[in-house]
Every structure is written in structure tokens, then in C-alpha cells.
Design a protein around this motif. Structure first.
Motif, mmCIF file in Angstrom:
data_model
loop_
_atom_site.group_PDB
_atom_site.id
_atom_site.type_symbol
_atom_site.label_atom_id
_atom_site.label_comp_id
_atom_site.label_asym_id
_atom_site.label_seq_id
_atom_site.Cartn_x
_atom_site.Cartn_y
_atom_site.Cartn_z
ATOM 1 N N MET A 133 19.043 -14.400 -19.847
ATOM 2 C CA MET A 133 17.919 -15.092 -19.218
ATOM 3 C C MET A 133 16.786 -14.094 -18.967
ATOM 4 S SD MET A 133 19.809 -17.721 -16.565
ATOM 5 C CE MET A 133 20.640 -16.409 -15.669
ATOM 6 N N ILE A 134 15.597 -14.634 -18.717
ATOM 7 C CA ILE A 134 14.430 -13.775 -18.492
ATOM 8 C C ILE A 134 14.088 -13.773 -17.007
ATOM 9 C CG2 ILE A 134 12.005 -13.378 -19.023
ATOM 10 C CD1 ILE A 134 12.445 -14.661 -21.722
ATOM 11 N N ALA A 135 13.945 -12.584 -16.453
ATOM 12 C CA ALA A 135 13.578 -12.420 -15.052
ATOM 13 C C ALA A 135 12.089 -12.116 -14.944
ATOM 14 C CB ALA A 135 14.390 -11.295 -14.425
ATOM 15 N N ALA A 136 11.393 -12.854 -14.089
ATOM 16 C CA ALA A 136 9.961 -12.634 -13.877
ATOM 17 C C ALA A 136 9.740 -11.489 -12.896
ATOM 18 C CB ALA A 136 9.329 -13.911 -13.335
ATOM 19 N N HIS A 137 8.578 -10.854 -12.998
ATOM 20 C CA HIS A 137 8.215 -9.746 -12.108
ATOM 21 C C HIS A 137 9.329 -8.694 -12.077
ATOM 22 C CE1 HIS A 137 4.543 -11.479 -10.312
ATOM 23 N NE2 HIS A 137 5.163 -12.648 -10.467
ATOM 24 N N ALA A 138 9.829 -8.337 -13.241
ATOM 25 C CA ALA A 138 10.922 -7.354 -13.318
ATOM 26 C C ALA A 138 10.777 -6.510 -14.574
ATOM 27 C CB ALA A 138 12.278 -8.060 -13.307
ATOM 28 N N VAL A 139 11.263 -5.287 -14.505
ATOM 29 C CA VAL A 139 11.235 -4.351 -15.631
ATOM 30 C C VAL A 139 12.644 -3.814 -15.832
ATOM 31 C CG1 VAL A 139 10.345 -2.162 -16.505
ATOM 32 C CG2 VAL A 139 8.842 -3.682 -15.209
ATOM 33 N N GLU A 140 13.122 -3.900 -17.072
ATOM 34 C CA GLU A 140 14.410 -3.289 -17.388
ATOM 35 C C GLU A 140 14.196 -1.800 -17.616
ATOM 36 O OE1 GLU A 140 18.121 -3.360 -20.585
ATOM 37 O OE2 GLU A 140 16.402 -4.665 -20.904
ATOM 38 N N SER A 165 8.673 -5.759 -9.968
ATOM 39 C CA SER A 165 7.300 -5.394 -10.346
ATOM 40 C C SER A 165 6.341 -6.439 -9.790
ATOM 41 C CB SER A 165 7.165 -5.324 -11.873
ATOM 42 O OG SER A 165 5.811 -5.209 -12.261
ATOM 43 N N ALA A 166 5.135 -5.997 -9.453
ATOM 44 C CA ALA A 166 4.108 -6.920 -8.967
ATOM 45 C C ALA A 166 3.313 -7.542 -10.105
ATOM 46 C CB ALA A 166 3.166 -6.186 -8.012
ATOM 47 N N ASN A 167 3.527 -7.046 -11.335
ATOM 48 C CA ASN A 167 2.777 -7.532 -12.489
ATOM 49 C C ASN A 167 3.414 -8.820 -13.016
ATOM 50 O OD1 ASN A 167 1.476 -7.952 -14.961
ATOM 51 N ND2 ASN A 167 1.406 -5.776 -15.464
ATOM 52 N N PRO A 168 2.666 -9.924 -13.092
ATOM 53 C CA PRO A 168 3.244 -11.187 -13.577
ATOM 54 C C PRO A 168 3.609 -11.162 -15.057
ATOM 55 C CG PRO A 168 0.872 -11.414 -13.289
ATOM 56 C CD PRO A 168 1.245 -10.094 -12.697
ATOM 57 N N LEU A 169 3.141 -10.154 -15.804
ATOM 58 C CA LEU A 169 3.466 -10.060 -17.228
ATOM 59 C C LEU A 169 4.587 -9.059 -17.497
ATOM 60 C CD1 LEU A 169 -0.093 -10.235 -18.864
ATOM 61 C CD2 LEU A 169 1.547 -12.079 -18.465
ATOM 62 N N ASP A 170 5.255 -8.637 -16.442
ATOM 63 C CA ASP A 170 6.437 -7.795 -16.595
ATOM 64 C C ASP A 170 7.668 -8.697 -16.584
ATOM 65 O OD1 ASP A 170 5.024 -5.462 -16.773
ATOM 66 O OD2 ASP A 170 5.409 -4.797 -14.721
ATOM 67 N N TRP A 171 8.344 -8.782 -17.742
ATOM 68 C CA TRP A 171 9.503 -9.655 -17.887
ATOM 69 C C TRP A 171 10.695 -8.818 -18.340
ATOM 70 C CZ3 TRP A 171 6.456 -13.423 -21.564
ATOM 71 C CH2 TRP A 171 5.408 -14.015 -20.833
ATOM 72 N N ALA A 172 11.851 -9.108 -17.805
ATOM 73 C CA ALA A 172 13.062 -8.380 -18.157
ATOM 74 C C ALA A 172 14.147 -9.350 -18.602
ATOM 75 C CB ALA A 172 13.555 -7.555 -16.970
ATOM 76 N N ILE A 173 14.929 -8.932 -19.586
ATOM 77 C CA ILE A 173 16.032 -9.746 -20.099
ATOM 78 C C ILE A 173 17.311 -9.355 -19.368
ATOM 79 C CG2 ILE A 173 17.376 -10.377 -22.133
ATOM 80 C CD1 ILE A 173 14.944 -9.538 -23.834
ATOM 81 N N GLN A 174 17.967 -10.357 -18.784
ATOM 82 C CA GLN A 174 19.265 -10.154 -18.152
ATOM 83 C C GLN A 174 20.338 -10.688 -19.088
ATOM 84 O OE1 GLN A 174 18.161 -12.179 -14.326
ATOM 85 N NE2 GLN A 174 19.035 -10.358 -13.392
ATOM 86 N N GLY A 175 21.063 -9.801 -19.739
ATOM 87 C CA GLY A 175 22.065 -10.220 -20.703
ATOM 88 C C GLY A 175 21.637 -9.881 -22.121
ATOM 89 N N GLU A 176 22.202 -10.590 -23.085
ATOM 90 C CA GLU A 176 21.935 -10.306 -24.498
ATOM 91 C C GLU A 176 20.583 -10.847 -24.937
ATOM 92 O OE1 GLU A 176 24.849 -10.608 -27.652
ATOM 93 O OE2 GLU A 176 26.376 -11.092 -26.146
#
Length: 247
Positions: A197-204, A74-85
Motif C-alpha cells: 500500500m502507499i503511505a501519504a506524507h511518508a518517505v521510505e 514528511s510534511a510534503n504532500p508529494l512524498d509517498w512511500a510504499i509499504q510492502g511489495e
């Protein structure tokens, strides 16, 4: 007249109602296939027994399937995705804490991070005025860039995890609530033991499997038709038996 016909009628009635409830679950999964962070659900059924015979089935519970969804950039800096639990913690209007995997955040008028439904993210920081860029590190530390080009840490986002996440209760708006079945929330730093962990510029993305849900939908439709046919035929037999008695 034998009570077995009424017994069969009741079982087919229970089956029709159960199929309709299961259809609602499948329909909800399909409707939210493109909802960020959405977790598919499945129906858990239980047999109804009396002292002698089977009395049909009933919907005992609806269980969330908490497998990881695919991530998209994602190009949005406030889009955060969790990788894992883990789950983001949000404050609900009644003051309770909700949990979500939807990391598409917005800034409200108070410069607080909120979900699309307006629930505030629980974290120990705030996005300052004059911020030109936001970046979250994998460990949850939020770095901001100010208008003068300086960078600083604006706060820390922590995650919550559960011993049994499938026991969480769906509250609506892609938010879950803790329950006795899920256990109490364990809060920790992203990347620590057992935390994602939290991934920046990403959407789950949703973890709904389109092919399996469509297969389930077709199976439900056939089963529903069979249950309705059984109900109608049993009803016809009861009516004929009553007419014979009258004659």
C-alpha cells in the motif's frame, strides 16, 4: 622454475582486484545511506577453475537487497512511500520504463509528477491547476483539493512487482530496470493481493545497515592487506629465483 609461484601470484592478483570491486559496492552502500528508497547491494563471487587447479575468484554479479526500509513522516504532500511489495513506474528519457522505491516527487512545468532526476511518474492522471493540497490514498487514488475547497480524484497510481526483485538491474538515479532474472513486471492496484500500500506524507529510507556495512568494510581492508602482502612476497620469491638462475 616451478610454475606454482606464478600460479600463486595470479591468484593473489585476482583476489586484490575482487576486493577492490567489493569495496566499491560497500562504499556505494555507505554513500547512499541517506538516499530515500535506496536498496543496498552485495557482491556475488565465483571461483575460477581450469581443468586442474583453482585460479582465484571473480565478481559474478551484484545483487540488490530489496528489504523494506524504515518509513519517516514528511510534511510534503508529494512524498509517498510504499509499504510492502512494489515499485513506482517512471518513464526514462529513452522511453523505457524504470522502477523505483523513491517516492519523493515534484511537479514539473507541465504539472506532471517527476522524480528528483526528472523521470515522469507513470499514472493515469495529472495534478490540475489551482490545486492547494494533494493526498494519496493507500489504494493509490490521488485526491486533490482545489482553491474553492472542492475535492476530487485526480487519477490513480499503480505499482509494479516482480517474481524476483533481486534480479532487477540498477540503472542509476535510484532506478531499476527489468531483466530476465527479475521476470516481467506485474502491474496492479496498491493493496491488492501481493501488492503493498502507499503511505501519504511518508518517505521510505534506505535499507542500508550501517553496522554490517562498517564491519564488512573493516573485513575487506584486512583481507586486501593480506592479499597485497601475499602478492609482494611471491613477487620477491620469483625475483630471487631469477637472480639465482642468472648467478
Amino acid at each position: 622454475m616451478s610454475s606454482s609461484l606464478f600460479h600463486t601470484l595470479n591468484i593473489s592478483r585476482q583476489d586484490i582486484l575482487s576486493r577492490l570491486l567489493d569495496l566499491d559496492v560497500v562504499s556505494n552502500n555507505l554513500a547512499n545511506m541517506n538516499t530515500a528508497g535506496f536498496k543496498a547491494s552485495r557482491s556475488n563471487f565465483q571461483e575460477l577453475l581450469n581443468q586442474r587447479t583453482l585460479e582465484g575468484i571473480t565478481l559474478a554479479s551484484t545483487q540488490g537487497l530489496m528489504q523494506q526500509g524504515a518509513l519517516r513522516n514528511s510534511a510534503n504532500p508529494l512524498d509517498w512511500a510504499i509499504q510492502g511489495e512494489g515499485f513506482f513506474q517512471v518513464r526514462l528519457p529513452d522511453g523505457t520504463i524504470g522502477y523505483t522505491r523513491d517516492g519523493q516527487f515534484l511537479l514539473d512545468s507541465s504539472r506532471q509528477l517527476v522524480t528528483a532526476a526528472g523521470y515522469r511518474l507513470i499514472w493515469n492522471g495529472q495534478i490540475p491547476d489551482g490545486t492547494t493540497d494533494v493526498y494519496i490514498q493507500p489504494d493509490g487514488s490521488v485526491q486533490v483539493t482545489l482553491q474553492d475547497g472542492t475535492r476530487r480524484i485526480a487519477g490513480q497510481v499503480q505499482l509494479a512487482r516482480f517474481v524476483n526483485p533481486s534480479g532487477l538491474i540498477a540503472q542509476g538515479h535510484n532506478v531499476w530496470l527489468a531483466s530476465e532474472a527479475s521476470g516481467a513486471a506485474q502491474v496492479g492496484t496498491p493493496g491488492a493481493a501481493n501488492f503493498g500500500m502507499i503511505a501519504a506524507h511518508a518517505v521510505e529510507q534506505s535499507n542500508v545497515d550501517l553496522s554490517s556495512e562498517m564491519t564488512r568494510l573493516m573485513s575487506l581492508q584486512r583481507a586486501f592487506q593480506m592479499s597485497v602482502r601475499t602478492f609482494q612476497q611471491t613477487d620477491t620469491m620469483i625475483a630471487q629465483a631469477l637472480n639465482l638462475r642468472k648467478g
